[in-house]
Design an enzyme around this catalytic site. Structure first.
Site, PDB file in Angstrom:
ATOM      1  N   GLU A  30       8.355   7.401   8.345  1.00 25.75           N
ATOM      2  CA  GLU A  30       8.464   6.219   9.206  1.00 25.75           C
ATOM      3  C   GLU A  30       7.336   5.267   8.874  1.00 25.75           C
ATOM      4  O   GLU A  30       6.230   5.702   8.538  1.00 25.75           O
ATOM      5  CB  GLU A  30       8.345   6.590  10.692  1.00 25.75           C
ATOM      6  N   ASN A  85       3.815  -3.302   8.353  1.00 25.89           N
ATOM      7  CA  ASN A  85       2.905  -2.718   7.358  1.00 25.89           C
ATOM      8  C   ASN A  85       3.424  -3.012   5.943  1.00 25.89           C
ATOM      9  O   ASN A  85       3.948  -2.132   5.251  1.00 25.89           O
ATOM     10  CB  ASN A  85       2.759  -1.215   7.600  1.00 25.89           C
ATOM     11  N   TYR A 122       5.919   2.253  -0.855  1.00 31.59           N
ATOM     12  CA  TYR A 122       7.026   3.204  -0.761  1.00 31.59           C
ATOM     13  C   TYR A 122       8.239   2.721  -1.554  1.00 31.59           C
ATOM     14  O   TYR A 122       8.912   3.519  -2.210  1.00 31.59           O
ATOM     15  CB  TYR A 122       7.407   3.413   0.716  1.00 31.59           C
TER      16      TYR A 122
END
Ligand code: COA
Length: 154
Positions: free
Chosen positions: A111, A116, A123
């Site tokens: 998560e 962010n 990611y």
């Protein structure tokens, strides 16, 4: 080889109880709503996969992952502010992905706050894709913030 050279470049190793003061210091400075010290103690006790990245004996960051059957969950990935932007977050993430792959995990989940952007970029580059949203998942200054759920097939 001297001790200094022996720990260069930054290396990744399992976290121990002795790392907790440094780890918690990084955690407190990194997040508005940090994990408590007790959560880290529990992660070591369970045990989850808890790794630190260090350079010349200084802890620069850590990652924590739970694994169960075909799935794993990256619960925390954090670098001390002075250590960011050097590729260490990427290295630590790749290390956790490789560990999960070795253990036969098929999918790694995590998560992340939609705000962010740094973490989301990291990611995405590593192959994670958005698979959903958890409503009101995180504490926030005004109420709650949703979490993006990302997944990567290993
Ligand atoms: C997210 C975090 C782990 C990234 O670690 P890092 O070591 O700084 O990241 P890297 O140096 O490996 O960079 C990976 C990618 O992230 C992005 N990135 C890194 N620093 C960035 C910055 N200051 N601004 C924007 N993007 C950035 C870039 O896409 C970068 O790719 P690039 O090499 O093409 O520039 C780190 O910023 C951190 O610990 N943040 C606080 C804790 C946190 O938010 N953890 C994630 C919770 S889900």
């Amino acid at each position: 080889m001297s001790a200094a050279l022996d720990t260069w470049p930054p290396r990744i190793r399992p976290m121990t109880q002795l790392d907790l003061p440094a780890v918690w210091e990084i955690e407190k400075n990194a997040y508005d709503y940090p994990w408590s010290r007790g959560i880290f103690v529990d992660c070591l006790r369970i045990p989850y996969v808890c790794e630190v990245i260090e350079e010349r004996g200084v802890t620069l960051g850590y990652a924590i992952m739970s694994m169960g059957g075909d799935e794993a969950h990256l619960l925390n990935l954090c670098l001390a502010a002075p250590a960011r932007g050097r590729g260490l977050g990427t290295r630590l993430l790749e290390h956790m992905m490789a560990r999960a792959t070795r253990e036969g995990v098929g999918v790694l989940y995590l998560e992340v706050r939609p705000t962010n952007k740094t973490a989301i970029a990291l990611y995405r580059r590593a192959g994670f894709r958005r698979i959903g949203v958890r409503k009101n998942y995180y504490r926030a200054d005004q109420g709650r913030e949703d979490a993006l759920v990302l997944a990567c097939s290993l």
